[in-house]
Scaffold this motif. Sequence first.
Motif, PDB file in Angstrom:
ATOM      1  N   MET A  54       0.830  -1.209   0.000  1.00 29.34           N
ATOM      2  CA  MET A  54       0.000   0.000   0.000  1.00 29.34           C
ATOM      3  C   MET A  54       0.869   1.266   0.000  1.00 29.34           C
ATOM      4  O   MET A  54       0.538   2.248  -0.688  1.00 29.34           O
ATOM      5  N   ILE A  55       1.962   1.258   0.728  1.00 29.68           N
ATOM      6  CA  ILE A  55       2.852   2.437   0.725  1.00 29.68           C
ATOM      7  C   ILE A  55       3.413   2.669  -0.667  1.00 29.68           C
ATOM      8  O   ILE A  55       3.440   3.800  -1.160  1.00 29.68           O
ATOM      9  N   TYR A  56       3.873   1.595  -1.332  1.00 28.40           N
ATOM     10  CA  TYR A  56       4.382   1.751  -2.696  1.00 28.40           C
ATOM     11  C   TYR A  56       3.295   2.289  -3.628  1.00 28.40           C
ATOM     12  O   TYR A  56       3.563   3.122  -4.490  1.00 28.40           O
ATOM     13  N   LYS A  57       2.073   1.834  -3.449  1.00 30.54           N
ATOM     14  CA  LYS A  57       0.977   2.283  -4.300  1.00 30.54           C
ATOM     15  C   LYS A  57       0.674   3.766  -4.053  1.00 30.54           C
ATOM     16  O   LYS A  57       0.558   4.553  -4.999  1.00 30.54           O
ATOM     17  N   LEU A  58       0.559   4.178  -2.788  1.00 28.91           N
ATOM     18  CA  LEU A  58       0.212   5.559  -2.462  1.00 28.91           C
ATOM     19  C   LEU A  58       1.366   6.530  -2.711  1.00 28.91           C
ATOM     20  O   LEU A  58       1.169   7.618  -3.239  1.00 28.91           O
ATOM     21  N   ARG A  59       2.578   6.127  -2.310  1.00 24.39           N
ATOM     22  CA  ARG A  59       3.726   7.032  -2.409  1.00 24.39           C
ATOM     23  C   ARG A  59       4.303   7.101  -3.811  1.00 24.39           C
ATOM     24  O   ARG A  59       4.654   8.177  -4.294  1.00 24.39           O
ATOM     25  N   ASP A  60       4.420   5.947  -4.477  1.00 27.38           N
ATOM     26  CA  ASP A  60       5.152   5.884  -5.741  1.00 27.38           C
ATOM     27  C   ASP A  60       4.302   5.470  -6.940  1.00 27.38           C
ATOM     28  O   ASP A  60       4.816   5.384  -8.046  1.00 27.38           O
ATOM     29  N   ASN A  61       3.017   5.157  -6.693  1.00 28.83           N
ATOM     30  CA  ASN A  61       2.127   4.671  -7.749  1.00 28.83           C
ATOM     31  C   ASN A  61       2.708   3.430  -8.430  1.00 28.83           C
ATOM     32  O   ASN A  61       2.674   3.293  -9.651  1.00 28.83           O
ATOM     33  N   ILE A  62       3.271   2.533  -7.602  1.00 26.93           N
ATOM     34  CA  ILE A  62       3.886   1.293  -8.092  1.00 26.93           C
ATOM     35  C   ILE A  62       3.141   0.115  -7.484  1.00 26.93           C
ATOM     36  O   ILE A  62       2.838   0.108  -6.296  1.00 26.93           O
ATOM     37  N   GLU A  63       2.864  -0.875  -8.299  1.00 23.13           N
ATOM     38  CA  GLU A  63       2.268  -2.108  -7.788  1.00 23.13           C
ATOM     39  C   GLU A  63       3.164  -3.280  -8.158  1.00 23.13           C
ATOM     40  O   GLU A  63       3.818  -3.268  -9.203  1.00 23.13           O
ATOM     41  N   GLY A  64       3.220  -4.292  -7.291  1.00 21.77           N
ATOM     42  CA  GLY A  64       4.004  -5.493  -7.565  1.00 21.77           C
ATOM     43  C   GLY A  64       5.471  -5.406  -7.187  1.00 21.77           C
ATOM     44  O   GLY A  64       6.225  -6.336  -7.417  1.00 21.77           O
ATOM     45  N   HIS A  65       5.918  -4.294  -6.594  1.00 24.29           N
ATOM     46  CA  HIS A  65       7.312  -4.146  -6.168  1.00 24.29           C
ATOM     47  C   HIS A  65       7.491  -4.883  -4.841  1.00 24.29           C
ATOM     48  O   HIS A  65       6.646  -4.774  -3.957  1.00 24.29           O
ATOM     49  N   PRO A  66       8.577  -5.655  -4.667  1.00 24.22           N
ATOM     50  CA  PRO A  66       8.788  -6.339  -3.381  1.00 24.22           C
ATOM     51  C   PRO A  66       8.845  -5.313  -2.242  1.00 24.22           C
ATOM     52  O   PRO A  66       9.525  -4.293  -2.371  1.00 24.22           O
ATOM     53  N   SER A  67       8.124  -5.561  -1.182  1.00 23.15           N
ATOM     54  CA  SER A  67       8.102  -4.615  -0.065  1.00 23.15           C
ATOM     55  C   SER A  67       8.765  -5.218   1.167  1.00 23.15           C
ATOM     56  O   SER A  67       8.896  -6.438   1.288  1.00 23.15           O
ATOM     57  N   CYS A  68       9.143  -4.348   2.079  1.00 25.06           N
ATOM     58  CA  CYS A  68       9.763  -4.801   3.324  1.00 25.06           C
ATOM     59  C   CYS A  68       8.788  -5.647   4.148  1.00 25.06           C
ATOM     60  O   CYS A  68       9.203  -6.590   4.816  1.00 25.06           O
ATOM     61  N   GLN A  69       7.504  -5.327   4.102  1.00 30.11           N
ATOM     62  CA  GLN A  69       6.508  -6.124   4.815  1.00 30.11           C
ATOM     63  C   GLN A  69       6.499  -7.560   4.284  1.00 30.11           C
ATOM     64  O   GLN A  69       6.477  -8.518   5.051  1.00 30.11           O
ATOM     65  N   GLU A  70       6.544  -7.708   2.974  1.00 26.85           N
ATOM     66  CA  GLU A  70       6.565  -9.046   2.380  1.00 26.85           C
ATOM     67  C   GLU A  70       7.878  -9.768   2.673  1.00 26.85           C
ATOM     68  O   GLU A  70       7.896 -10.979   2.928  1.00 26.85           O
ATOM     69  N   ASN A  71       8.986  -9.025   2.671  1.00 22.78           N
ATOM     70  CA  ASN A  71      10.288  -9.617   3.002  1.00 22.78           C
ATOM     71  C   ASN A  71      10.312 -10.081   4.454  1.00 22.78           C
ATOM     72  O   ASN A  71      10.854 -11.146   4.774  1.00 22.78           O
ATOM     73  N   LEU A  72       9.719  -9.285   5.343  1.00 25.46           N
ATOM     74  CA  LEU A  72       9.653  -9.663   6.753  1.00 25.46           C
ATOM     75  C   LEU A  72       8.804 -10.924   6.923  1.00 25.46           C
ATOM     76  O   LEU A  72       9.178 -11.843   7.660  1.00 25.46           O
ATOM     77  N   ALA A  73       7.682 -10.989   6.227  1.00 27.72           N
ATOM     78  CA  ALA A  73       6.832 -12.184   6.296  1.00 27.72           C
ATOM     79  C   ALA A  73       7.609 -13.415   5.831  1.00 27.72           C
ATOM     80  O   ALA A  73       7.513 -14.490   6.435  1.00 27.72           O
ATOM     81  N   GLU A  74       8.407 -13.259   4.782  1.00 29.98           N
ATOM     82  CA  GLU A  74       9.243 -14.356   4.279  1.00 29.98           C
ATOM     83  C   GLU A  74      10.258 -14.800   5.336  1.00 29.98           C
ATOM     84  O   GLU A  74      10.487 -15.991   5.534  1.00 29.98           O
ATOM     85  N   ALA A  75      10.847 -13.840   6.036  1.00 36.02           N
ATOM     86  CA  ALA A  75      11.848 -14.152   7.064  1.00 36.02           C
ATOM     87  C   ALA A  75      11.224 -14.812   8.296  1.00 36.02           C
ATOM     88  O   ALA A  75      11.874 -15.620   8.968  1.00 36.02           O
TER      89      ALA A  75
END
Length: 164
Positions: A112-133
């Motif tokens: 959501m931050i990437y979408k609101l701040r940068d208008n980017i979708e599908g970029h790996p996010s820190c939240q997803e990386n943390l979930a992976e870890a």
Amino acid sequence: MAEGTGSMQVVKEFVIPAGKGGSFTVEKGQVARIIALEGEQCLDAAFLNARDYRETFHTFFSYSFNCKLGTGNATYCKTLFSGPPWERPMMTVLEDTVKQHFVVCSGRCSPMIYKLRDNIEGHPSCQENLAEALKPYGLGAHEGPDVFNMFMNAGINEKGLIYI
């Protein structure tokens, strides 16, 4: 690194690729040396007690306690504390080349931050990386604790807005 007789001994060395999550355990008395291999990268590090995952690094208590101890402020902390009811040191920063982590608002990027701040979708996010870890420890994405932003210059500008 583990303490040896008068020197440090490397216990494990590995690289977490950009845009990915990873994890490792640091035992009491060991030193974790974290190096940014490429510029323009930051690391959202989460700290959990390996014996009780409910005890985690807490940004506000780290900020508050370091201010009272004279070892930190809103952008830098020497000791990383857990939150209530534990409120004890989890990690100590031995060397920090950035010292601008914006500890008080130590958030992480998300889809959501990437979408609101940068208008980017599908970029790996820190939240997803943390979930992976966290996955190998049986923890879900919703159980991600506060993070300590390493190698990231951040702050609040004259308009009161966060900048990175």
